[in-house]
Design a protein around this motif. Structure first.
Motif, PDB file in Angstrom:
ATOM      1  N   GLY A   1     -13.144 -25.546 -18.798  1.00 29.04           N
ATOM      2  CA  GLY A   1     -13.115 -24.447 -19.358  1.00 29.04           C
ATOM      3  C   GLY A   1     -14.517 -24.155 -19.687  1.00 29.04           C
ATOM      4  N   ASP A   2     -14.881 -22.656 -19.859  1.00 26.92           N
ATOM      5  CA  ASP A   2     -16.171 -22.118 -20.064  1.00 26.92           C
ATOM      6  C   ASP A   2     -16.705 -22.164 -21.386  1.00 26.92           C
ATOM      7  OD1 ASP A   2     -18.787 -20.756 -19.685  1.00 26.92           O
ATOM      8  OD2 ASP A   2     -18.028 -19.044 -18.605  1.00 26.92           O
ATOM      9  N   PHE A   3     -16.989 -22.985 -22.066  1.00 28.71           N
ATOM     10  CA  PHE A   3     -17.033 -22.971 -23.463  1.00 28.71           C
ATOM     11  C   PHE A   3     -18.109 -22.266 -23.975  1.00 28.71           C
ATOM     12  CE2 PHE A   3     -20.169 -26.388 -22.593  1.00 28.71           C
ATOM     13  CZ  PHE A   3     -21.394 -26.115 -23.607  1.00 28.71           C
ATOM     14  N   ASP A   4     -19.330 -21.939 -23.075  1.00 30.00           N
ATOM     15  CA  ASP A   4     -20.393 -21.018 -23.603  1.00 30.00           C
ATOM     16  C   ASP A   4     -20.467 -19.624 -23.031  1.00 30.00           C
ATOM     17  OD1 ASP A   4     -20.976 -21.976 -20.908  1.00 30.00           O
ATOM     18  OD2 ASP A   4     -23.013 -22.846 -21.446  1.00 30.00           O
TER      19      ASP A   4
ATOM     20  N   GLY B   1     -20.134 -18.101 -17.243  1.00 27.79           N
ATOM     21  CA  GLY B   1     -19.667 -17.934 -16.122  1.00 27.79           C
ATOM     22  C   GLY B   1     -19.170 -18.810 -15.494  1.00 27.79           C
ATOM     23  N   PHE B   2     -19.588 -20.156 -15.851  1.00 27.96           N
ATOM     24  CA  PHE B   2     -19.244 -21.182 -15.120  1.00 27.96           C
ATOM     25  C   PHE B   2     -18.617 -22.204 -15.862  1.00 27.96           C
ATOM     26  CE2 PHE B   2     -23.147 -19.594 -13.040  1.00 27.96           C
ATOM     27  CZ  PHE B   2     -22.811 -19.633 -11.889  1.00 27.96           C
ATOM     28  N   ASP B   3     -17.579 -22.660 -15.329  1.00 29.83           N
ATOM     29  CA  ASP B   3     -16.443 -23.731 -15.993  1.00 29.83           C
ATOM     30  C   ASP B   3     -17.091 -24.957 -16.438  1.00 29.83           C
ATOM     31  OD1 ASP B   3     -14.689 -21.827 -16.260  1.00 29.83           O
ATOM     32  OD2 ASP B   3     -13.316 -22.742 -14.484  1.00 29.83           O
ATOM     33  N   ASP B   4     -16.914 -25.467 -17.279  1.00 29.02           N
ATOM     34  CA  ASP B   4     -17.466 -26.959 -17.734  1.00 29.02           C
ATOM     35  C   ASP B   4     -16.298 -27.966 -17.896  1.00 29.02           C
ATOM     36  OD1 ASP B   4     -20.083 -25.762 -18.363  1.00 29.02           O
ATOM     37  OD2 ASP B   4     -18.967 -24.616 -20.046  1.00 29.02           O
ATOM     38  N   ILE B   5     -16.616 -29.189 -18.010  1.00 22.52           N
ATOM     39  CA  ILE B   5     -15.352 -30.107 -17.857  1.00 22.52           C
ATOM     40  C   ILE B   5     -15.573 -31.094 -19.074  1.00 22.52           C
ATOM     41  CG2 ILE B   5     -14.460 -31.981 -16.462  1.00 22.52           C
ATOM     42  CD1 ILE B   5     -16.125 -30.818 -13.830  1.00 22.52           C
ATOM     43  N   TYR B   6     -14.441 -31.255 -19.741  1.00 29.53           N
ATOM     44  CA  TYR B   6     -14.289 -32.647 -20.652  1.00 29.53           C
ATOM     45  C   TYR B   6     -13.431 -33.615 -20.353  1.00 29.53           C
ATOM     46  CZ  TYR B   6     -13.952 -34.437 -25.263  1.00 29.53           C
ATOM     47  OH  TYR B   6     -14.280 -35.520 -26.338  1.00 29.53           O
TER      48      TYR B   6
ATOM     49  N   ARG C   1     -14.665 -17.665 -28.308  1.00 29.01           N
ATOM     50  CA  ARG C   1     -15.290 -18.919 -27.938  1.00 29.01           C
ATOM     51  C   ARG C   1     -14.089 -19.878 -27.933  1.00 29.01           C
ATOM     52  NH1 ARG C   1     -19.498 -17.048 -31.717  1.00 29.01           N
ATOM     53  NH2 ARG C   1     -18.553 -18.251 -33.127  1.00 29.01           N
ATOM     54  N   LEU C   2     -14.327 -20.941 -26.950  1.00 29.80           N
ATOM     55  CA  LEU C   2     -13.308 -21.908 -26.828  1.00 29.80           C
ATOM     56  C   LEU C   2     -13.597 -23.226 -27.635  1.00 29.80           C
ATOM     57  CD1 LEU C   2     -12.650 -22.023 -22.886  1.00 29.80           C
ATOM     58  CD2 LEU C   2     -11.351 -20.853 -24.618  1.00 29.80           C
TER      59      LEU C   2
END
Length: 568
Positions: free
Chosen positions: A142-145, A148-153, A199-200
């Motif tokens: 998900g793009d937590f910030d 425009g770019f997806d982040d990975i947890y 915000r996610l």
């Protein structure tokens, strides 16, 4: 994942040798004489696609519950080129945890495969910097910030990693500065905007307090099961909007120190506009956290009838998915487990009814132990079907996957038919299944899959439709503005062919994995949708009107209602 004597016999009964010893023929699936029009044939395209992935658990022999839990995978468009890329988790040798001699140690890392758009993928793990560390379990994207770019947890045994997408094909580990470290036995996780502030936030499932020194167990169990260890609480991290998170587990009311989470998912089960969270627990009741609209949750699983399996059973619950299986505008709940699965029909204010038997799911699934799963309209006929990945529990017993076709909804709900034999050779191949993620990875309107086999080779499946007149489809890519960028929590309604479908856009679902988050609708013979509506978490409702079928439509959240999406 404790194995009872009954379950062990069930596993052994699934082998041809066991049936032969009893003078019986193993029950076999029988395909319909003719596959339904448009029914998919899943083809193994792994080698042709250039994906060379083998899952490992650190050694050659399965010896503990960490190794047996397995790993997940996720589809994501990390470089925003409109093509879904594949991120696959792996295990590795862990000193003091995996039992092995130096000669049998196996080490590996996670893998990121970039979609080249021509049916092939390129391993870009090294360049991207996402090989990970530790024994990886679950993943959510998900793009937590909202850049425009997806982040990975990624959850690991004993740790976690938050990879920030730098927008240039690389990622940076920002776990410590973001405050989302999880020095526990993490499993499923999900990005979710709990307070609808755009915000996610992050919900992390934790399993148990594993002690590698513990050796007490019954012989049939092979190694200690979940009830031999203390449980662990899940965690909830609130997004502060400045690149950091605050642990609000206690304040939000989701602290459950005795939990044993396998996987988690999100869905607005009561249609109040706020995301709720379901946690599939192992060998105990599962949790349903109702969102109270004020940053807190109330656990209502038992009250609403989704805490246990049939007859109050607490078999291992694995992969939970919310989905509108009857096209009623209400989310039903499906959970894979080690017995017959759990299919709960949403009855609104009356909670949920267990319809596993009535829907035909129990009879199809009783001989299997199940993990990864996906609910999508695989034949694009307007009804969501179920794909299930099976495999042994404490023993590496290989089992064939299952494919359940939704035959439509009657007065008592949806009914499913076993169409595995019509689905292709993968449903006759035996895997020690774990995580699975589903996606239209070539944007042709058909949902394919990637499957993880414990200590085995990964499998990429392409969905090909049968018949001269395949069914039509429509897919939406959501871009939030006031809502979170991914549009998680948005509901999409599509009216076509005389009925109205609903899909809620979420992050993680199933077992330790995340599928294609773009809402995908099968339209059957309809060549267009009469109406498309997007209900955003912000409260904005967008109506697209009549929309041509067989395309991907990008809908960017507007400041007011009745705005049109961009057709691509």
């Amino acid at each position: 994942m404790k194995t009872s004597r009954r379950q062990l016999l069930q596993f052994l009964a699934a082998t041809p040798a066991a049936w032969a010893m009893r003078g019986l023929a193993r029950p076999v699936r029988t395909a319909a004489p003719t596959a339904p029009q448009g029914w998919p044939l899943f083809r193994d395209v792994t080698r042709r696609a250039g994906i060379e992935f083998r899952h490992v658990f650190g050694e050659t022999d399965l010896s503990n519950i960490v190794e047996a839990t397995g790993s997940g995978c996720a589809w994501m468009d990390y470089n925003n080129d409109g093509l879904l890329d594949l991120y696959v988790l792996n295990g590795r040798y862990i000193p003091g945890v995996t039992d092995s001699s130096p000669a049998t140690r196996q080490d590996a890392g996670n893998r990121l495969y970039r979609n080249n758009g021509d049916g092939t993928f390129t391993d870009v793990t090294a360049k991207a910097g996402v090989s990970g560390r530790g024994f990886a379990m679950g993943v959510t994207v998900g793009d937590f910030d909202n850049d425009g770019f997806d982040d990975i947890y990624v959850t690991n045994y004993g740790s976690a990693i938050l990879y920030h997408n730098n927008g240039d094909g690389t990622f940076t580990d920002i776990t410590a500065q973001a405050g989302v470290g999880n020095p526990r036995f993490g499993t499923g996780a999900a990005w979710v905007d709990i307070d609808r502030d755009g915000r996610l936030d992050l919900f992390v499932g934790n399993y148990l307090r594993f002690d590698p020194r513990l050796r007490t167990y019954y012989g049939a169990d092979h190694f200690p099961g979940p009830l031999n260890y203390d449980g662990e609480s899940n965690r909830l991290f609130h997004n502060n909007g400045n690149g950091t998170f605050s642990d609000v587990t206690h304040d939000a009311g989701v602290f459950k120190p005795g939990g044993r989470a396998m996987s988690v998912t999100v869905g607005d089960y009561d249609n109040d506009g706020w995301p709720d969270i379901y946690v599939a627990n192992d060998s105990m009741e599962s949790y349903l956290f109702h969102n109270n609209h004020n940053g807190t949750f109330s656990e209502v699983g038992a009250e609403l009838g989704v805490a246990y399996g049939q007859d109050g059973e607490t078999d291992s619950a694995m992969g939970p998915i919310f989905a509108d299986l009857e096209n009623r505008g209400q989310l039903d709940l499906f959970v894979t487990d080690t017995h017959y699965h759990r299919l709960f029909r949403n009855r609104g204010a009356r909670g949920f009814d267990d319809v596993t038997v009535a829907a035909g799911v129990a009879a199809i699934s009783g001989q299997y132990v199940s993990w990864g799963d996906g609910i999508f309209d695989f034949d694009n006929d307007g009804w969501k079907d179920i794909f299930i990945l099976n495999g042994g529990l404490n023993w590496p017993v290989a089992m064939e996957p299952s494919l359940l076709r939704n035959m439509g909804a009657g007065a008592e709900g949806a009914r499913f038919s076993d169409v595995s034999e019509a689905g292709g050779g993968i449903f006759r191949r035996r895997l020690v299944g774990r995580g699975a993620a589903f996606a239209d990875f070539d944007n042709d309107g058909r949902m394919g899959a990637f499957l993880i086999s414990l200590n085995g080779d990964g499998v990429l499946l392409k969905n090909t439709a049968r018949g001269p007149d395949p069914h039509h489809w429509l897919k939406l890519r959501l871009v939030g503005r006031r809502s979170n960028r991914n549009g998680y929590g948005a509901r999409v309604f599509v009216t076509a062919g005389g009925h109205r479908q609903m899909i809620e856009c979420v992050s993680a679902s199933g077992y330790l994995s995340q599928s294609d988050s773009r809402p995908h609708f099968g339209l059957g013979r309809a060549t267009h949708a009469d109406q498309v509506e997007v209900h955003w978490p912000s409260g904005v409702v967008q109506r697209l009107g009549q929309t041509r079928a067989d395309q991907i439509v990008t809908v960017t959240e507007a400041e007011e209602e009745t705005a049109r999406g961009k057709h691509v």
